[in-house]
Design an enzyme around this catalytic site. Structure first.
Site, PDB file in Angstrom:
ATOM      1  N   ARG A 286       1.488   3.352  -4.625  1.00  0.00           N
ATOM      2  CA  ARG A 286       2.111   3.343  -3.495  1.00  0.00           C
ATOM      3  C   ARG A 286       3.320   4.334  -3.679  1.00  0.00           C
ATOM      4  O   ARG A 286       3.810   4.680  -4.742  1.00  0.00           O
ATOM      5  CB  ARG A 286       2.762   1.781  -3.218  1.00  0.00           C
ATOM      6  CG  ARG A 286       1.871   0.762  -2.663  1.00  0.00           C
ATOM      7  CD  ARG A 286       2.441  -0.531  -2.474  1.00  0.00           C
ATOM      8  NE  ARG A 286       1.625  -1.420  -1.652  1.00  0.00           N
ATOM      9  CZ  ARG A 286       1.829  -2.653  -1.327  1.00  0.00           C
ATOM     10  NH1 ARG A 286       2.904  -3.184  -1.517  1.00  0.00           N
ATOM     11  NH2 ARG A 286       1.106  -3.237  -0.601  1.00  0.00           N
TER      12      ARG A 286
ATOM     13  N   GLY B  20       7.729  -6.391  -1.606  1.00  0.00           N
ATOM     14  CA  GLY B  20       6.373  -6.267  -1.302  1.00  0.00           C
ATOM     15  C   GLY B  20       6.012  -4.840  -1.447  1.00  0.00           C
ATOM     16  O   GLY B  20       4.857  -4.474  -0.921  1.00  0.00           O
TER      17      GLY B  20
ATOM     18  N   LYS C 110       7.514  -3.229  -6.835  1.00  0.00           N
ATOM     19  CA  LYS C 110       8.533  -2.897  -7.780  1.00  0.00           C
ATOM     20  C   LYS C 110       7.956  -3.446  -9.282  1.00  0.00           C
ATOM     21  O   LYS C 110       8.369  -2.936 -10.059  1.00  0.00           O
ATOM     22  CB  LYS C 110       9.636  -3.880  -7.663  1.00  0.00           C
ATOM     23  CG  LYS C 110      10.644  -3.115  -6.260  1.00  0.00           C
ATOM     24  CD  LYS C 110      12.058  -3.646  -6.204  1.00  0.00           C
ATOM     25  CE  LYS C 110      12.010  -5.236  -5.972  1.00  0.00           C
ATOM     26  NZ  LYS C 110      11.389  -5.589  -4.807  1.00  0.00           N
TER      27      LYS C 110
ATOM     28  N   CYS D 277      10.137  -5.978  16.772  1.00  0.00           N
ATOM     29  CA  CYS D 277      11.291  -7.049  16.769  1.00  0.00           C
ATOM     30  C   CYS D 277      11.310  -7.599  18.308  1.00  0.00           C
ATOM     31  O   CYS D 277      11.168  -6.505  19.157  1.00  0.00           O
ATOM     32  CB  CYS D 277      12.629  -6.407  16.249  1.00  0.00           C
ATOM     33  SG  CYS D 277      13.569  -5.423  17.270  1.00  0.00           S
TER      34      CYS D 277
END
Length: 642
Positions: free
Chosen positions: A103, A126, A129, A485
């Site tokens: 990623r 998500g 890491k 949103c």
């Protein structure tokens, strides 16, 4: 007599001067807001200019780069695959983790730590890491020490490592003596039997045996890396400060040649600066990814005082839209965790509590069963939070709002780690504001952070993500939200409403109480304004015809804008919250002064529960299908005052 008259005149003039000063402060606040907008735009333009220069390979730039700062070109070099360890890293990415590609920024972080640099990585929940230190761990000689704040986080990562055949162990307060002895011995074994050792910061701070073993491992060159997960916990300005994290500076002082890798999803630049000092890290390379999770839909619903109606609404969501799908319901307290899980069970939902006061074995069992989809819902306090890595969480519901925007971002980030659509819903209740405030009042900036979360929930017109962006020093363009949103889905529906007269009535109640040496709780303030409670506080005011929800909304707005302020009273057993006049209250005595609120007209902005994206629906239809049972409780936060 003359002196008395003179005093009155001076006092009158003083009042006028103070009122003018308040007006000047408001004008300054507006100018500062404009300055912030221009500064953000300037930063965005400078970034575009810098990227344009990089694209044409410009070498004539006069901008000086400090010696301790890696240039953009050097950092981009670490995105490559021409390092001595690159083939092994690529091989383990596929064979150990079953992934075909990295990623964004993962490879850069891996190459930087493999090259021996101290690194701080700020990346959304998500976004992978953990891979950034797990992959280097299995490609390095010896073992990696991983410090994590929560046992649930340890267990989650150990379970994942076992599932992909990577040896990892953990040490915490519940570890048996036999297990601890085996781990300690393994640290100094030339053929280290594990690649990662997970410990709590308390273990590092209090175990001399652990430190002695780490010292031996360091001398034998077996301690290859130190990872501080959730590094923001170091800083007292971080949203989840842990005192034992402040003692972790000993690791870099004792083992200076071992690279340190700090990870977080939420730290601001000021928090990271604090972490550098605390961890004794000089000139770390900081990698910051955008906070934005494009697959998450953010929504705020009003939390009604009727507990049964609230539980029915949550039940209708879980049984309807989220049928047979995994999720988390976050609650305020251990008592709430037990109560809400019990209520959901009564409604035939597989839900179990998770909180710090549970037996460690019971917590582990709940965690494992939820991870393996044998439990649909975990009803949890913040003890079940950071680092939980279940990919298919379709919903995170906050039964009570979080104590800060940073906390909310972290907790809601448990959703949608598989990049598929997921929902983050917070129930916003008037009483919860003051319930939480008595808990955070002793924290550094705790109350101010709570008010920022209240503003997020009360907001009627701004993109939810734009309010989060402020906390992560990121310039935000509302178009990037892509109607993910509730406010962006209904951005044309709100109106600006004049609440000046309402404000004057509320302030009058607080003044009246003060003149009688009485303290006013938020509940008492609402009740009095609505014509209930002691008549003596209602003598001078006109009771409101607003609904309770609207009245509460006005009072919250006055608190956020500084016309009201908090006042605490401490007893040996509890803390009480009272309302007092804020610094802007005197402005309401001026006839020309007005206060406005942005909100939805009554009946507009329908109570909706967004369905999973499906084919054959328009974007608006995908986000506006009402689930059964919503209409009686999920009134949007935006309302019209009449």
């Amino acid at each position: 007599m003359d002196s008395g008259v003179g005093t009155i005149e001076v006092q009158a003039e003083l009042d006028l001067v103070e009122a003018e000063l308040e007006q000047v402060e408001l004008q300054v606040a507006e100018l500062l807001k404009k300055q912030a907008q221009l500064t953000s735009r300037k930063s965005a333009l400078l970034l575009q200019l810098e990227e344009a220069c990089d694209a044409i390979g410009s070498s004539s730039s006069t901008t000086s780069v400090p010696e301790w700062t890696m240039s953009r070109q050097v950092l981009q070099h670490y995105d490559g695959s021409d390092f001595p360890w690159s083939k092994e890293v690529e091989q383990h990415l596929k064979s150990s983790f079953g992934l075909s590609k990295f990623r964004p920024l993962q490879l850069r972080a891996i190459n930087l730590t493999m090259a021996g640099n101290d690194v701080f990585l700020v990346m959304p929940t998500g976004r992978g890491k953990s891979l950034c230190f797990q992959l280097p761990a299995i490609c390095s000689k010896g073992f990696t020490l991983v410090i994590t704040p929560l046992v649930s986080l340890m267990e989650d990562q150990i379970m994942h490592l076992k599932s992909v055949g990577i040896p990892g162990v953990m040490l915490n307060a519940s570890s048996s003596k036999e297990h601890s002895k085996l781990v300690m011995a393994g640290m100094t074994d030339v053929k280290v039997p594990f690649k990662m050792v997970y410990v709590t910061p308390e273990k590092v701070a209090k175990s001399k045996l652990l430190m002695s073993r780490l010292e031996k491992a360091y001398k034998a060159k077996l301690l290859c890396r130190i990872v501080v997960d959730e590094v923001h916990c170091c800083s007292q300005w971080g949203h989840d400060f842990r005192p034992d994290y402040k003692l972790l500076g000993i690791l870099k002082r004792q083992f200076p040649s071992v690279p340190l890798f700090g990870l977080t999803a939420t730290a601001t630049s000021s928090v990271l600066k604090d972490c550098e000092k605390i961890l004794c890290v000089e000139q770390p390379v900081t990698i910051t990814a955008s906070f934005n999770r494009t697959n998450l839909f953010y929504e705020v619903r009003n939390k009604v005082s009727d507990g049964d109606a609230l539980m029915s609404d949550i039940t209708s969501l879980i049984k309807g839209k989220y049928k047979n799908q995994s999720g988390i319901v976050y609650v305020f307290s251990q008592k709430d965790a037990e109560m809400v899980s019990s209520e959901l069970k009564k409604r035939d939902i597989s839900a179990y509590p998770y909180h710090a006061n549970m037996d460690p074995e019971d917590k582990s069992q709940v965690h494992c069963r939820w991870t393996s989809n044998k439990i649909q819902v975990v009803v949890a306090t913040v003890a079940f939070g950071m680092g939980i890595d279940k990919q298919d969480v379709r919903f995170v519901i906050h039964h009570t709002m979080s104590k800060s925007v940073e906390n909310y971002y972290q907790e809601s980030g448990r959703a949608g780690r598989d990049d598929l659509p997921a929902d983050c819903i917070v129930y916003f209740g008037f009483a919860d504001i003051f319930r939480i405030s008595t808990m955070v009042v002793m924290e550094n900036a705790g109350y101010q952070k709570l008010l920022q979360m209240v503003a997020y929930c009360q907001n009627a017109d701004r993109c939810r993500r734009s309010l989060m962006a402020v906390h992560f020093d990121e310039v935000w363009d509302n178009e990037r939200c892509n109607q993910m949103c509730d406010t962006c889905c209904h951005e044309e529906g709100y109106t600006s409403v004049d609440i000046t007269q309402h404000a004057r009535q509320v302030v009058l109640i607080v003044e009246q109480a003060g003149s009688m040496n009485e303290k006013v709780t938020p509940l008492k303030l609402v009740e009095t304004w609505m014509g209930r409670g002691p008549a003596k506080l209602r003598k001078m005011i006109q009771t409101t015809a607003l609904s309770r929800l609207q009245a509460e909304s006005v009072i919250v707005s006055l608190l956020l804008q500084g016309y009201l302020r908090e006042d605490y009273s401490f007893t040996p057993y509890t803390t009480y919250f009272y309302m007092k006049l804020g610094r802007k209250a005197p402005l309401l005595k001026e006839e020309t002064h007005t206060i406005n609120m942005n909100m939805w007209p009554a009946g507009d902005g329908p109570s909706v529960v967004k369905p999973t994206t499906g084919k054959g629906q328009s974007k608006e239809e995908k986000r506006s299908v009402q689930s059964s049972g919503d209409s009686h409780v999920s009134k949007k936060v935006k309302t019209r005052l009449s």
